[in-house]
Design a protein around this motif. Structure first.
Motif, mmCIF file in Angstrom:
data_model
loop_
_atom_site.group_PDB
_atom_site.id
_atom_site.type_symbol
_atom_site.label_atom_id
_atom_site.label_comp_id
_atom_site.label_asym_id
_atom_site.label_seq_id
_atom_site.Cartn_x
_atom_site.Cartn_y
_atom_site.Cartn_z
ATOM 1 N N PHE A 93 0.841 -1.199 0.000
ATOM 2 C CA PHE A 93 0.000 0.000 0.000
ATOM 3 C C PHE A 93 0.876 1.248 0.000
ATOM 4 O O PHE A 93 0.657 2.181 -0.790
ATOM 5 N N ARG A 94 1.856 1.281 0.872
ATOM 6 C CA ARG A 94 2.691 2.480 1.008
ATOM 7 C C ARG A 94 3.599 2.684 -0.198
ATOM 8 O O ARG A 94 3.860 3.823 -0.593
ATOM 9 N N LEU A 95 4.055 1.603 -0.804
ATOM 10 C CA LEU A 95 4.860 1.755 -2.013
ATOM 11 C C LEU A 95 3.997 2.289 -3.157
ATOM 12 O O LEU A 95 4.425 3.164 -3.917
ATOM 13 N N LEU A 96 2.784 1.781 -3.274
ATOM 14 C CA LEU A 96 1.876 2.281 -4.309
ATOM 15 C C LEU A 96 1.497 3.739 -4.061
ATOM 16 O O LEU A 96 1.356 4.516 -5.010
ATOM 17 N N ALA A 97 1.328 4.107 -2.797
ATOM 18 C CA ALA A 97 1.041 5.512 -2.477
ATOM 19 C C ALA A 97 2.215 6.391 -2.876
ATOM 20 O O ALA A 97 2.041 7.512 -3.368
ATOM 21 N N HIS A 98 3.429 5.882 -2.675
ATOM 22 C CA HIS A 98 4.629 6.611 -3.092
ATOM 23 C C HIS A 98 4.641 6.775 -4.617
ATOM 24 O O HIS A 98 4.948 7.859 -5.129
ATOM 25 N N CYS A 99 4.303 5.713 -5.332
ATOM 26 C CA CYS A 99 4.224 5.783 -6.798
ATOM 27 C C CYS A 99 3.190 6.813 -7.233
ATOM 28 O O CYS A 99 3.428 7.592 -8.167
ATOM 29 N N ALA A 100 2.047 6.824 -6.555
ATOM 30 C CA ALA A 100 0.997 7.790 -6.897
ATOM 31 C C ALA A 100 1.477 9.212 -6.684
ATOM 32 O O ALA A 100 1.181 10.111 -7.476
ATOM 33 N N GLY A 101 2.237 9.432 -5.612
ATOM 34 C CA GLY A 101 2.777 10.756 -5.344
ATOM 35 C C GLY A 101 3.736 11.216 -6.420
ATOM 36 O O GLY A 101 3.871 12.424 -6.669
ATOM 37 N N LEU A 102 4.404 10.256 -7.077
ATOM 38 C CA LEU A 102 5.330 10.571 -8.164
ATOM 39 C C LEU A 102 4.644 10.556 -9.533
ATOM 40 O O LEU A 102 5.296 10.748 -10.562
ATOM 41 N N LYS A 103 3.330 10.292 -9.521
ATOM 42 C CA LYS A 103 2.528 10.207 -10.752
ATOM 43 C C LYS A 103 3.039 9.108 -11.686
ATOM 44 O O LYS A 103 3.038 9.255 -12.917
ATOM 45 N N LEU A 104 3.458 8.004 -11.099
ATOM 46 C CA LEU A 104 3.885 6.851 -11.880
ATOM 47 C C LEU A 104 2.674 5.967 -12.176
ATOM 48 O O LEU A 104 1.757 5.847 -11.354
ATOM 49 N N PRO A 105 2.652 5.332 -13.352
ATOM 50 C CA PRO A 105 1.500 4.520 -13.746
ATOM 51 C C PRO A 105 1.467 3.156 -13.058
ATOM 52 O O PRO A 105 1.990 2.157 -13.560
ATOM 53 N N ALA A 106 0.839 3.135 -11.899
ATOM 54 C CA ALA A 106 0.648 1.921 -11.113
ATOM 55 C C ALA A 106 -0.742 1.997 -10.490
ATOM 56 O O ALA A 106 -1.340 3.075 -10.426
ATOM 57 N N PRO A 107 -1.277 0.880 -10.021
ATOM 58 C CA PRO A 107 -2.605 0.940 -9.393
ATOM 59 C C PRO A 107 -2.605 1.862 -8.178
ATOM 60 O O PRO A 107 -1.659 1.870 -7.396
ATOM 61 N N GLU A 108 -3.677 2.615 -8.008
ATOM 62 C CA GLU A 108 -3.789 3.496 -6.846
ATOM 63 C C GLU A 108 -4.297 2.688 -5.655
ATOM 64 O O GLU A 108 -5.300 1.982 -5.755
ATOM 65 N N PRO A 109 -3.623 2.800 -4.506
ATOM 66 C CA PRO A 109 -4.071 2.037 -3.343
ATOM 67 C C PRO A 109 -5.314 2.647 -2.712
ATOM 68 O O PRO A 109 -5.456 3.866 -2.661
ATOM 69 N N VAL A 110 -6.195 1.780 -2.246
ATOM 70 C CA VAL A 110 -7.415 2.218 -1.570
ATOM 71 C C VAL A 110 -7.374 1.823 -0.094
ATOM 72 O O VAL A 110 -7.602 2.660 0.783
ATOM 73 N N ALA A 111 -7.068 0.547 0.179
ATOM 74 C CA ALA A 111 -7.035 0.081 1.564
ATOM 75 C C ALA A 111 -6.219 -1.190 1.667
ATOM 76 O O ALA A 111 -6.077 -1.937 0.695
ATOM 77 N N ALA A 112 -5.697 -1.437 2.855
ATOM 78 C CA ALA A 112 -4.925 -2.650 3.131
ATOM 79 C C ALA A 112 -5.300 -3.151 4.515
ATOM 80 O O ALA A 112 -5.687 -2.366 5.393
ATOM 81 N N ARG A 113 -5.176 -4.457 4.708
ATOM 82 C CA ARG A 113 -5.520 -5.040 6.002
ATOM 83 C C ARG A 113 -4.565 -6.164 6.351
ATOM 84 O O ARG A 113 -4.055 -6.860 5.461
ATOM 85 N N PHE A 114 -4.304 -6.336 7.634
ATOM 86 C CA PHE A 114 -3.677 -7.558 8.115
ATOM 87 C C PHE A 114 -4.476 -8.063 9.306
ATOM 88 O O PHE A 114 -5.112 -7.290 10.030
ATOM 89 N N CYS A 115 -4.457 -9.377 9.500
ATOM 90 C CA CYS A 115 -5.092 -10.007 10.650
ATOM 91 C C CYS A 115 -4.065 -10.910 11.325
ATOM 92 O O CYS A 115 -3.469 -11.767 10.658
ATOM 93 N N ARG A 116 -3.846 -10.694 12.612
ATOM 94 C CA ARG A 116 -2.889 -11.496 13.367
ATOM 95 C C ARG A 116 -3.474 -12.860 13.709
ATOM 96 O O ARG A 116 -4.647 -12.994 14.052
ATOM 97 N N HIS A 117 -2.616 -13.877 13.617
ATOM 98 C CA HIS A 117 -2.956 -15.228 14.033
ATOM 99 C C HIS A 117 -1.754 -15.758 14.803
ATOM 100 O O HIS A 117 -0.948 -16.528 14.276
ATOM 101 N N GLY A 118 -1.596 -15.323 16.029
ATOM 102 C CA GLY A 118 -0.432 -15.701 16.820
ATOM 103 C C GLY A 118 0.833 -15.105 16.218
ATOM 104 O O GLY A 118 0.949 -13.894 16.076
#
Length: 241
Positions: A93-118
């Motif tokens: 997500f953060r790398l894609l946000a960085h790409c968006a800030g540089l106006k590079l042609p990559a998918p724009e991030p909307v949301a990311a999630r993690f779920c802990r399992h131990g």
């Protein structure tokens, strides 16, 4: 303008999303949530675990992270926990946000999630969908890969390399071609790197191996001169611009 992050605590994990959006929560990462609303367009199987969804912010792609290779026999979608910032979804997500800030042609991030399992976690990512696109692999299969498209592909890769962005799996399936532009997709495990010729050339070599594996040498007469030469030309010209 750089994207502003917002993080929401969820049971067993966290959701990271663009602060400009409202109503993003853990339900957004459940294909059944969108199916019940008639907003699940396509749900693919395979390693990617990809679903096409229509969200309040527009058409998006939902991807559940799956392992590949031999390790998938032991853990299909769980990764070792080494900290929130190192989760596959938050890092991409953060790398894609960085790409968006540089106006590079990559998918724009909307949301990311993690779920802990131990000591493990699972992860998901939502990005905006790039419509009416074909992969470079499909273009090759359809006989549409020519010198012009090769030059554009080389220039595309160079734009990211020039900013120190390393794509961990640069292959013909991760280059999207539309009538207006080319895009790089799937930045899982990608990262920022200090400028160096070695990793840039290794990245290009990976793309070449992908094309060869897909039969480019057999499909295209004099592949080196007709396709790879123009691709490298477009890369070097853009990298030095």
């Amino acid at each position: 303008m750089m994207m502003q992050e917002q993080i929401r605590e969820e049971a067993g994990g966290k959701v990271l999303f663009d602060a400009a959006l409202a109503g993003v929560d853990g339900d957004w990462f459940d294909p059944a949530f969108w199916r019940d609303r008639g907003a699940l367009q396509v749900q693919g199987g395979g390693r990617g675990g990809v679903a096409m969804i229509d969200t309040p912010t527009g058409a998006c792609v939902l991807r559940h992270y799956h392992r590949g290779g031999l390790v998938a026999r032991f853990s299909r979608d769980r990764y070792l926990w080494t900290g929130e910032a190192h989760t596959r979804s938050f890092a991409e997500f953060r790398l894609l946000a960085h790409c968006a800030g540089l106006k590079l042609p990559a998918p724009e991030p909307v949301a990311a999630r993690f779920c802990r399992h131990g000591v493990f976690y699972t992860a998901d990512l939502i990005t905006r969908r790039i419509d009416d696109a074909r992969t470079l692999a499909q273009c090759l299969a359809d006989g549409r890969l020519d010198a012009d498209l090769a030059r554009e592909t080389g220039a595309l890769v160079a734009r990211f390399h020039r900013e120190g962005i390393w794509h961990a799996d640069l292959n013909a399936h991760n280059v999207l071609v539309t009538s207006e532009a080319l895009y790089l997709i799937d930045f899982d495990r990608g990262r920022l790197r200090a400028p160096a010729e070695a990793w840039r050339l290794a990245n290009l070599a990976r793309l070449r191996r992908s094309l060869v594996k897909l039969g480019a040498i057999e499909r295209i007469a004099d592949f080196q001169a007709a396709i790879w030469g123009p691709l490298v030309y477009g890369y070097e010209r853009t990298l030095g611009a």
